[in-house]
Design a protein around this motif. Structure first.
Motif, PDB file in Angstrom:
ATOM      1  N   ALA A 202     -16.025   4.061  15.952  1.00 24.67           N
ATOM      2  CA  ALA A 202     -15.919   4.010  14.652  1.00 24.67           C
ATOM      3  C   ALA A 202     -15.283   2.833  14.139  1.00 24.67           C
ATOM      4  CB  ALA A 202     -15.274   5.319  14.332  1.00 24.67           C
ATOM      5  N   ALA A 203     -15.773   1.785  14.265  1.00 28.95           N
ATOM      6  CA  ALA A 203     -15.018   0.506  14.105  1.00 28.95           C
ATOM      7  C   ALA A 203     -14.439   0.469  12.537  1.00 28.95           C
ATOM      8  CB  ALA A 203     -16.000  -0.722  14.455  1.00 28.95           C
ATOM      9  N   ARG A 204     -15.219   0.795  11.537  1.00 27.88           N
ATOM     10  CA  ARG A 204     -14.802   0.683  10.358  1.00 27.88           C
ATOM     11  C   ARG A 204     -13.605   1.621  10.116  1.00 27.88           C
ATOM     12  NH1 ARG A 204     -18.133   3.219   5.095  1.00 27.88           N
ATOM     13  NH2 ARG A 204     -17.297   5.131   5.917  1.00 27.88           N
ATOM     14  N   ASP A 205     -13.263   2.657  10.714  1.00 27.80           N
ATOM     15  CA  ASP A 205     -12.286   3.441  10.643  1.00 27.80           C
ATOM     16  C   ASP A 205     -10.920   2.560  11.224  1.00 27.80           C
ATOM     17  OD1 ASP A 205     -13.392   5.556   9.301  1.00 27.80           O
ATOM     18  OD2 ASP A 205     -12.994   7.036  10.869  1.00 27.80           O
ATOM     19  N   PHE A 206     -11.196   1.887  12.410  1.00 26.75           N
ATOM     20  CA  PHE A 206     -10.110   1.128  13.011  1.00 26.75           C
ATOM     21  C   PHE A 206      -9.758   0.187  12.169  1.00 26.75           C
ATOM     22  CE2 PHE A 206      -9.127  -2.599  15.691  1.00 26.75           C
ATOM     23  CZ  PHE A 206      -8.115  -2.181  16.281  1.00 26.75           C
ATOM     24  N   VAL A 207     -10.595  -0.714  11.465  1.00 28.35           N
ATOM     25  CA  VAL A 207     -10.148  -1.946  10.549  1.00 28.35           C
ATOM     26  C   VAL A 207      -9.629  -1.476   9.330  1.00 28.35           C
ATOM     27  CG1 VAL A 207     -11.419  -3.783   9.462  1.00 28.35           C
ATOM     28  CG2 VAL A 207     -12.223  -3.242  11.572  1.00 28.35           C
ATOM     29  N   GLN A 208     -10.252  -0.352   8.872  1.00 24.14           N
ATOM     30  CA  GLN A 208      -9.555  -0.114   7.462  1.00 24.14           C
ATOM     31  C   GLN A 208      -8.286   0.847   7.879  1.00 24.14           C
ATOM     32  OE1 GLN A 208     -12.264   1.721   4.753  1.00 24.14           O
ATOM     33  NE2 GLN A 208     -13.834   0.016   5.194  1.00 24.14           N
ATOM     34  N   GLY A 209      -8.050   1.231   8.897  1.00 22.32           N
ATOM     35  CA  GLY A 209      -7.131   2.067   9.209  1.00 22.32           C
ATOM     36  C   GLY A 209      -5.785   1.462   9.435  1.00 22.32           C
ATOM     37  N   LYS A 210      -5.723   0.299   9.784  1.00 19.67           N
ATOM     38  CA  LYS A 210      -4.596  -0.457   9.971  1.00 19.67           C
ATOM     39  C   LYS A 210      -3.597  -0.444   8.749  1.00 19.67           C
ATOM     40  CE  LYS A 210      -2.963  -5.142  11.393  1.00 19.67           C
ATOM     41  NZ  LYS A 210      -3.524  -6.422  11.888  1.00 19.67           N
ATOM     42  N   ALA A 211      -4.353  -0.925   7.457  1.00 19.22           N
ATOM     43  CA  ALA A 211      -3.407  -0.965   6.318  1.00 19.22           C
ATOM     44  C   ALA A 211      -2.970   0.707   6.099  1.00 19.22           C
ATOM     45  CB  ALA A 211      -4.341  -1.261   5.147  1.00 19.22           C
ATOM     46  N   LEU A 212      -3.842   1.498   6.414  1.00 20.95           N
ATOM     47  CA  LEU A 212      -3.477   3.100   5.986  1.00 20.95           C
ATOM     48  C   LEU A 212      -2.104   3.283   6.925  1.00 20.95           C
ATOM     49  CD1 LEU A 212      -4.262   5.293   3.920  1.00 20.95           C
ATOM     50  CD2 LEU A 212      -5.702   6.243   6.066  1.00 20.95           C
ATOM     51  N   VAL A 213      -2.288   2.995   8.158  1.00 18.85           N
ATOM     52  CA  VAL A 213      -0.925   3.215   8.897  1.00 18.85           C
ATOM     53  C   VAL A 213       0.117   2.675   8.451  1.00 18.85           C
ATOM     54  CG1 VAL A 213       0.129   2.837  11.027  1.00 18.85           C
ATOM     55  CG2 VAL A 213      -2.176   3.795  11.012  1.00 18.85           C
ATOM     56  N   ASP A 214       0.033   1.311   7.965  1.00 15.89           N
ATOM     57  CA  ASP A 214       1.099   0.290   7.434  1.00 15.89           C
ATOM     58  C   ASP A 214       1.745   0.774   6.172  1.00 15.89           C
ATOM     59  OD1 ASP A 214       2.797  -1.960   7.711  1.00 15.89           O
ATOM     60  OD2 ASP A 214       1.838  -2.741   5.952  1.00 15.89           O
ATOM     61  N   ALA A 215       0.697   1.641   5.372  1.00 11.46           N
ATOM     62  CA  ALA A 215       1.200   2.236   4.011  1.00 11.46           C
ATOM     63  C   ALA A 215       2.013   3.506   4.393  1.00 11.46           C
ATOM     64  CB  ALA A 215       0.105   2.399   3.140  1.00 11.46           C
ATOM     65  N   GLY A 216       1.328   4.148   5.504  1.00  5.37           N
ATOM     66  CA  GLY A 216       2.042   5.473   5.741  1.00  5.37           C
ATOM     67  C   GLY A 216       3.275   5.170   6.160  1.00  5.37           C
ATOM     68  N   VAL A 217       3.584   4.389   7.289  1.00  2.93           N
ATOM     69  CA  VAL A 217       4.887   4.065   7.785  1.00  2.93           C
ATOM     70  C   VAL A 217       5.895   3.474   7.008  1.00  2.93           C
ATOM     71  CG1 VAL A 217       6.213   3.047   9.762  1.00  2.93           C
ATOM     72  CG2 VAL A 217       3.860   4.353  10.049  1.00  2.93           C
ATOM     73  N   MET A 218       5.251   2.416   6.413  1.00  2.00           N
ATOM     74  CA  MET A 218       6.278   1.558   5.490  1.00  2.00           C
ATOM     75  C   MET A 218       6.674   1.863   4.109  1.00  2.00           C
ATOM     76  SD  MET A 218       7.055  -0.337   8.085  1.00  2.00           S
ATOM     77  CE  MET A 218       8.128  -1.470   7.441  1.00  2.00           C
ATOM     78  N   GLN A 219       5.662   2.655   3.504  1.00  2.00           N
ATOM     79  CA  GLN A 219       5.871   3.020   2.200  1.00  2.00           C
ATOM     80  C   GLN A 219       5.705   4.436   2.061  1.00  2.00           C
ATOM     81  OE1 GLN A 219       2.666   0.833  -0.119  1.00  2.00           O
ATOM     82  NE2 GLN A 219       2.667  -0.836   1.723  1.00  2.00           N
ATOM     83  N   GLY A 220       5.577   5.230   2.952  1.00  2.00           N
ATOM     84  CA  GLY A 220       5.502   6.825   2.862  1.00  2.00           C
ATOM     85  C   GLY A 220       4.330   7.452   2.241  1.00  2.00           C
ATOM     86  N   LEU A 221       3.041   6.501   2.096  1.00  2.00           N
ATOM     87  CA  LEU A 221       1.899   7.077   1.546  1.00  2.00           C
ATOM     88  C   LEU A 221       1.698   8.323   2.225  1.00  2.00           C
ATOM     89  CD1 LEU A 221      -0.438   6.634  -0.452  1.00  2.00           C
ATOM     90  CD2 LEU A 221      -1.441   5.453   1.434  1.00  2.00           C
ATOM     91  N   VAL A 222       1.244   9.189   1.204  1.00  2.00           N
ATOM     92  CA  VAL A 222       0.609  10.682   1.808  1.00  2.00           C
ATOM     93  C   VAL A 222      -0.866  10.695   1.370  1.00  2.00           C
ATOM     94  CG1 VAL A 222       0.912  13.089   1.827  1.00  2.00           C
ATOM     95  CG2 VAL A 222       2.881  11.593   2.161  1.00  2.00           C
ATOM     96  N   PRO A 223      -1.771  10.548   1.921  1.00  3.51           N
ATOM     97  CA  PRO A 223      -3.351  10.530   1.519  1.00  3.51           C
ATOM     98  C   PRO A 223      -3.695  12.076   1.331  1.00  3.51           C
ATOM     99  CG  PRO A 223      -3.350  10.237   3.831  1.00  3.51           C
ATOM    100  CD  PRO A 223      -1.802  10.130   3.168  1.00  3.51           C
ATOM    101  N   ASP A 224      -4.785  12.131   0.446  1.00  2.86           N
ATOM    102  CA  ASP A 224      -5.400  13.437   0.291  1.00  2.86           C
ATOM    103  C   ASP A 224      -6.001  13.849   1.464  1.00  2.86           C
ATOM    104  OD1 ASP A 224      -7.663  15.131  -0.372  1.00  2.86           O
ATOM    105  OD2 ASP A 224      -6.677  15.256  -2.305  1.00  2.86           O
ATOM    106  N   LEU A 225      -5.775  14.987   1.833  1.00  5.00           N
ATOM    107  CA  LEU A 225      -6.170  15.517   3.335  1.00  5.00           C
ATOM    108  C   LEU A 225      -7.645  15.620   3.270  1.00  5.00           C
ATOM    109  CD1 LEU A 225      -3.409  17.929   4.934  1.00  5.00           C
ATOM    110  CD2 LEU A 225      -4.204  15.691   5.669  1.00  5.00           C
ATOM    111  N   GLU A 226      -8.191  16.255   2.283  1.00  8.82           N
ATOM    112  CA  GLU A 226      -9.534  16.361   2.124  1.00  8.82           C
ATOM    113  C   GLU A 226     -10.393  15.360   2.210  1.00  8.82           C
ATOM    114  OE1 GLU A 226     -11.302  19.493   2.654  1.00  8.82           O
ATOM    115  OE2 GLU A 226      -8.984  20.156   3.036  1.00  8.82           O
ATOM    116  N   LEU A 227      -9.953  14.156   1.509  1.00  6.46           N
ATOM    117  CA  LEU A 227     -10.572  12.997   1.533  1.00  6.46           C
ATOM    118  C   LEU A 227     -10.533  12.351   2.824  1.00  6.46           C
ATOM    119  CD1 LEU A 227      -9.522  11.546  -2.082  1.00  6.46           C
ATOM    120  CD2 LEU A 227     -11.888  12.513  -1.419  1.00  6.46           C
ATOM    121  N   LEU A 228      -9.447  12.475   3.625  1.00 10.47           N
ATOM    122  CA  LEU A 228      -9.104  11.854   4.598  1.00 10.47           C
ATOM    123  C   LEU A 228      -9.805  12.125   5.817  1.00 10.47           C
ATOM    124  CD1 LEU A 228      -7.186  10.126   6.367  1.00 10.47           C
ATOM    125  CD2 LEU A 228      -5.668  11.856   6.728  1.00 10.47           C
TER     126      LEU A 228
END
Length: 412
Positions: A372-398
């Motif tokens: 699932a290369a697309r998840d890996f590539v796009q997931g990097k920014a999501l991890v950064d936003a979660g750890v560094m900015q406290g972003l909590v995404p919508d679970l159903e969308l996730l």
């Protein structure tokens, strides 16, 4: 006494990257790279994958062509080992009986494979995978082996199991814990890989308790608490022991590796430590200390050190990532899952393409992405936003694998 502006101990990915980064930054001082192996710096990840399989030649492992080092005036001191460091005098002694002075010392030694503390570990036919020479010997012996025992169900063990089972060997993996990949992945990923290996004919024994390796001069069996398994060849892959003794003796602060700050500086003056042997506080480990064994960490910490030496210090900050190839499965991991308190599955594991997302207090802290290369590539920014900015995404969308992860990020 020979004097160097930068003395790098360890000629693996981390050490080589320091030297390369310094020259890329137009550093004109003298650089020496000390390595215990006779080979110029080369890639290690392929050793348990396509090099073990015979699909990648030795010359393709080289990090740079042979003339690169001389053309950049980087002295390679190969087949040499540092045996002592005098941090006050700013010098290091090697097993050749020479003393080398330094202005900056970079410790990038990694570490030797961890030995299994049972009788018979020194028998012929008991192997590890750490150097090219290790794998050359292993490959030669594997040609006539039928029954191969692999101790350890981590990345190295499972990658070797995939290669050797594809080569027609009867492979048994003995894992001490209750699932494979237990130290690096969640249970759904572990169970998925166990099923995949079993489908390819690999026997996996969980909760294995090894008592001894048996044989007269050469291993021929592995005795466990549950019985005796025939073995023409054994591979032990249970991690490494960080090589810290010389710096510890010199007074460096050591725990699970050599402790460094966010500029990779040790407690000794003008001494850095990077790569597999360096223990550092990592934001993506949720502020905990960690020692990372990965190419990403080696390269990024090396660049941090080069920046400090060249007068452009920039604290180490990088989203960790890892990968593992087994059969036709590419596992790509981004972030560190150790502190997760919940998981979300994206996609259907039965399809062979899916991701396990790790959460901490609703924030995405890591992803394991299988084909699932697309998840890996796009997931990097999501991890950064979660750890560094406290972003909590919508679970159903996730959970919805049809929803691109980048769409869960806040608008720029």
């Amino acid at each position: 006494m020979t004097q160097y502006d930068v003395l790098i101990v360890g000629a693996g990915q981390a050490g080589a990257q320091v030297a390369m980064s310094l020259r890329m930054a137009n550093f004109e001082g003298s650089i020496a790279l000390i390595g215990t192996e006779p080979d110029a710096p080369y890639e290690r990840p392929p050793l348990s994958k396509d090099y073990l399989a015979g699909e990648k030649a030795a010359d393709r492992l080289q990090l740079r062509p042979a003339d690169f080092w001389t053309s950049r005036n980087i002295e390679l001191r190969l087949g040499e080992r540092v045996t002592a460091v005098d941090a006050t005098a700013h010098n290091a002694t090697t097993d050749r009986g020479v003393t080398l002075g330094y202005r900056h010392l970079v410790w990038a030694t990694g570490g030797p494979p961890r030995a299994l503390p049972v009788p018979g570990g020194n028998l012929a036919g008991v192997h590890v995978i750490r150097t090219r020479a290790d794998v050359d010997t292993l490959r030669a012996e594997a040609e006539t082996a039928t029954n191969i025992i692999i101790v350890g169900g981590g990345y190295i063990g499972l990658e070797a199991a995939a290669v050797l089972s594809k080569a027609g060997k009867h492979v048994t993996v003995l894992e001490a814990m209750d699932r494979v990949l237990a130290r690096v992945a969640g249970e759904p990923v572990s169970r998925f890989y166990e099923a995949q290996h079993r489908a390819h004919g690999v026997t996996i024994v969980l909760g294995a308790k090894i008592e001894k390796f048996e044989g007269e001069g050469r291993v021929n069996a592995v005795r466990t608490a549950d019985g005796v398994l025939p073995a023409d060849l054994v591979i032990v892959g249970i991690g490494i022991v960080p090589a810290v003794a010389e710096l510890a003796a010199a007074g460096a602060k050591v725990s699970n590796g050599i402790e460094v700050d966010n500029l990779c500086r040790t407690s000794l003056p003008d001494v850095f430590a990077i790569g597999d042997c360096a223990f550092h506080v990592n934001e993506y480990a949720l502020g905990n200390g960690i020692r990372l064994e990965s190419v990403q960490n080696a390269i990024d910490q090396a660049k941090t050190v080069a920046g400090v030496i060249t007068g452009a210090p920039k604290p180490y900050h990088a989203v960790p990532w890892f990968w593992s190839n087994q059969y036709d499965l590419k596992l790509q991991t981004v972030g560190l899952s150790g502190g997760h308190d919940a998981t979300v599955t994206r996609g259907d594991p039965a399809s062979g393409s899916w991701s396990l997302v790790y959460l901490n207090k609703g924030r995405v802290v890591a992803l394991d992405c299988i084909n699932a290369a697309r998840d890996f590539v796009q997931g990097k920014a999501l991890v950064d936003a979660g750890v560094m900015q406290g972003l909590v995404p919508d679970l159903e969308l996730l959970k919805n694998s049809e929803v691109p992860l980048k769409s869960l990020l806040p608008a720029a």
